[in-house]
Scaffold this active site. Structure first.
Site, PDB file in Angstrom:
ATOM      1  CB  CYS A 283       0.029  -5.769 -39.786  1.00 21.12           C
ATOM      2  SG  CYS A 283      -1.635  -5.611 -39.304  1.00 21.12           S
TER       3      CYS A 283
ATOM      4  CG  ASN B 278       1.033  -2.652 -43.540  1.00 25.07           C
ATOM      5  OD1 ASN B 278       0.259  -2.300 -42.280  1.00 25.07           O
ATOM      6  ND2 ASN B 278       2.012  -1.942 -43.875  1.00 25.07           N
TER       7      ASN B 278
ATOM      8  CG  ASP C 136      -9.522  -3.906 -43.241  1.00 21.06           C
ATOM      9  OD1 ASP C 136      -8.997  -4.662 -42.141  1.00 21.06           O
ATOM     10  OD2 ASP C 136      -8.668  -2.920 -43.326  1.00 21.06           O
TER      11      ASP C 136
ATOM     12  CG  LEU D  80      -1.081  13.439 -34.612  1.00 25.16           C
ATOM     13  CD1 LEU D  80      -1.798  12.039 -34.877  1.00 25.16           C
ATOM     14  CD2 LEU D  80       0.409  12.905 -35.318  1.00 25.16           C
TER      15      LEU D  80
END
Length: 627
Positions: free
Chosen positions: A2, A77, A102, A263
């Site tokens: 966030c 965040n 969380d 990735l």
């Protein structure tokens, strides 16, 4: 993940400042494209942009809970990877939960343990909690600084946010750059000195730190540091511990209520994560695992092996995808797209950055986001386990400076004599280097006990490697974490970094170099620990860094663009550069790069041109005033 924004003020009634806080918060919309929330009181105003990853309904923010006469409001965040463990403990203490996010666990943990709650968290986070009764703010950042938090302490008020751009939207913060900021950009950049926000009046809350702000002022507290312990485990015990920690870490980081992938570069680090993730999701019946790689048009045609990039990634990516039956997507970008994205990358970072290394990740993230919302990536293994060339090269070990920036003359040659005189570059770099060294605690009993020359030499080498390791973890690694956070979050993609699990970092920090460099190989111990996890040929492949373009069109494009910039009399870059020297450099043949990177392994002459393009754009976009 966030974006968060907070404003604490002892003079103004912030209930009437909704427009200003809204403007600040909306700059972070790319970080949190899914929802927006605000909370206002006379003394505190909090804004939040949300990227939904876990518990869409139960994780709404700002989140408020009551305990006695105290009302606590959280903006957060991050991602906790031991959420269930902490929730179970809190339930045993009598707490009840409304959801499974969380976010709620972070807030309730603070209710129970106060500031000490951060010591229980395993995760990546930056958050602020306002206590309405006590009238104070508590804010904290994760141990390694995976998630960002910047702040500006003004007369009578405090601002904090996930990114600098949000602070610059406040009318009390002006985009000013002084001597210190210029030195950070041109001498240390694209790295930054920890805690330095570059802009006048803006600071960064350092990793592993928390802060308490009340009417009595701001207090900063370091709650975590690399531990200094004698490593007593033998090789089999050490390898087993690393293997078990890593398996646990990757499996914990696969928790998500939205699509997740990895990735994959075909190197050791990303391949290890992919192998564990693919096996885990297959066992859970959720496979195949989505994997993603990046490449550039005609790279196979122009790639030439060198000391930093021994071979191409493509065949190794295919090897891994086939071995673990992943659903693979290869993202290939053309040079014009890579060049065009330099501006967007600088905007995302709020500073000039790693040139095409940044812009390529930004483009890559945009493509990944079309398929998944969460990714796992292999950053930080090289820092933690000694994978970079400077851990192994005598010239780097002997240099009394940051080992990833040995060729400072490559960047100084294009700076104006006036700027060089003003900044005193060698003094500034030396100061920052020596500051970092003073932070390193010596291991108990690390000094040699007798004067045998061989023993003294061994101890000296071990001590120097420890210095290099500390510098790399605290000065170089944050550059890559900044890059990863800003480029991915600019596209609404959350990327997790398992090798940054603090348990792995703490354990590996004290392992002797002889064991880390097992068999004389970079990350030799890690390779040994991962035996059986990866195919043998992948396991022992030589290190290759994040892929970059080798196409001569890239050099031609950035050189042409830079010529346009310096031909513009209004360019804010002109007073800062040595134009004749830069023009001479741009006249050189297409035989560049030099093979002597001025930063890291990938930043050579083409990237220097691109960096100056980003500086010019940054000065214009932010309307920066130089003091």
């Amino acid at each position: 993940m966030c974006g968060i924004v907070g404003w604490i003020d002892w003079k103004r009634d912030l209930s009437s400042q909704k427009e200003v806080l809204g403007s600040m918060t909306q700059t972070l919309t790319p970080r949190g494209p899914d929802a927006e929330g605000y909370w206002f009181s006379p003394r505190a105003a909090l804004g939040h942009r949300r990227l939904i990853v876990v518990d869409p309904e139960g994780g709404l923010q700002p989140m408020t809970r009551q305990r006695g006469e105290h009302t606590y409001t959280l903006i957060y965040n991050g991602e906790l990877y031991n959420t269930q463990d902490i929730r179970t403990e809190l339930k045993s203490l009598g707490y009840q939960f409304e959801g499974h996010s969380d976010t709620e666990v972070v807030l309730v943990s603070y209710l129970e343990w106060g500031p000490a709650c951060v010591e229980r968290f395993n995760g990546i986070f930056a958050f602020g909690i306002w206590d309405s009764k006590s009238q104070h703010l508590f804010a904290a950042r994760d141990r390694l600084g995976v998630k960002p938090l910047f702040y500006s302490e003004q007369k009578g008020y405090l601002l904090f946010a996930s990114e600098i751009k949000a602070l610059l939207k406040h009318p009390g913060v002006t985009p000013l750059i002084g001597k210190n900021g210029l030195a950070e950009v041109f001498l240390i950049g694209p790295a930054r000195t920890p805690g330095n926000g570059v802009f006048e009046g803006i600071s960064e809350l350092r990793p592993g730190h928390s802060m308490l702000y009340s009417n009595n002022g701001l207090k900063i507290h370091q709650y975590w540091a690399l531990p200094n312990n004698i490593h007593t485990d033998d090789l089999p015990q050490t390898a087993t511990k690393i293997r078990n920690l890593f398996l646990d870490t990757v499996q914990r980081q696969l928790v998500s209520d939205v699509p997740i992938g990895t990735l994959l570069s075909g190197g050791l680090d990303s391949s290890a994560i992919t192998a564990i993730a693919a096996n885990t999701v297959a066992y859970q019946g959720k496979g195949p695992l989505p994997t993603f790689s990046v490449d550039y048009a005609d790279n196979d045609k122009y790639f030439k092996p060198n000391d930093f990039q021994p071979d191409a990634d493509g065949p190794w990516i295919k090897r891994m995808s086939e071995a673990f039956s992943t659903q693979h997507t290869n993202c290939t970008f053309k040079i014009p797209d890579l060049v065009d994205a330099l501006k967007a990358a600088a905007s995302a970072r709020d500073l000039p950055g790693m040139a095409d290394v940044d812009s390529s990740l930004l483009l890559f993230s945009q493509e990944i986001k079309k398929h998944v919302t969460v990714g796992l990536s292999g950053e930080c293994a090289d820092e933690v386990f000694g994978g970079y060339p400077w851990f192994h090269r005598p010239d780097s070990l002997a240099a009394e400076t940051f080992p990833w920036a040995l060729h400072v003359e490559n960047r100084l040659q294009v700076l104006s004599p006036e700027l060089i005189e003003f900044l005193q570059p060698y003094d500034y770099i030396r100061q920052r280097y020596e500051e970092a060294l003073t932070e390193i605690s010596k291991l108990p009993g690390s000094a040699p006990t007798h004067q045998d020359s061989r023993t003294v030499t061994d101890h000296q080498r071990e001590a120097r490697i420890r210095e290099i390791s500390y510098l790399t973890i605290t000065r170089f690694m944050p550059t890559l974490l900044d890059r990863k956070d800003r480029m991915t979050m600019a596209t609404g993609l959350e990327v997790r970094v398992p090798f940054c699990d603090h348990r792995i970092v703490e354990y590996a920090w004290n392992i002797p170099w002889e064991m880390k460099a097992l068999d004389g190989r970079e990350k030799g111990l890690l390779r040994h620990a991962l035996t059986g996890v990866l195919p043998k040929d992948v396991l022992w492949r030589r290190k290759s860094p994040y892929p970059k373009t080798h196409h001569p069109e890239y050099l031609q494009s950035v050189r042409s663009w830079l010529r346009e910039i310096v031909s513009d009399p209004s360019s804010p870059l002109l007073p800062l550069i040595n134009l004749p020297a830069l023009e001479d450099l741009m006249k050189l043949s297409d035989a560049m790069p030099s093979g002597r990177p001025w930063f890291g392994q990938l930043m050579d002459i083409p990237q220097l041109f691109a960096f100056l393009i980003q500086v010019d754009f940054w000065l214009r976009e932010k309307e920066i005033q130089i003091l």
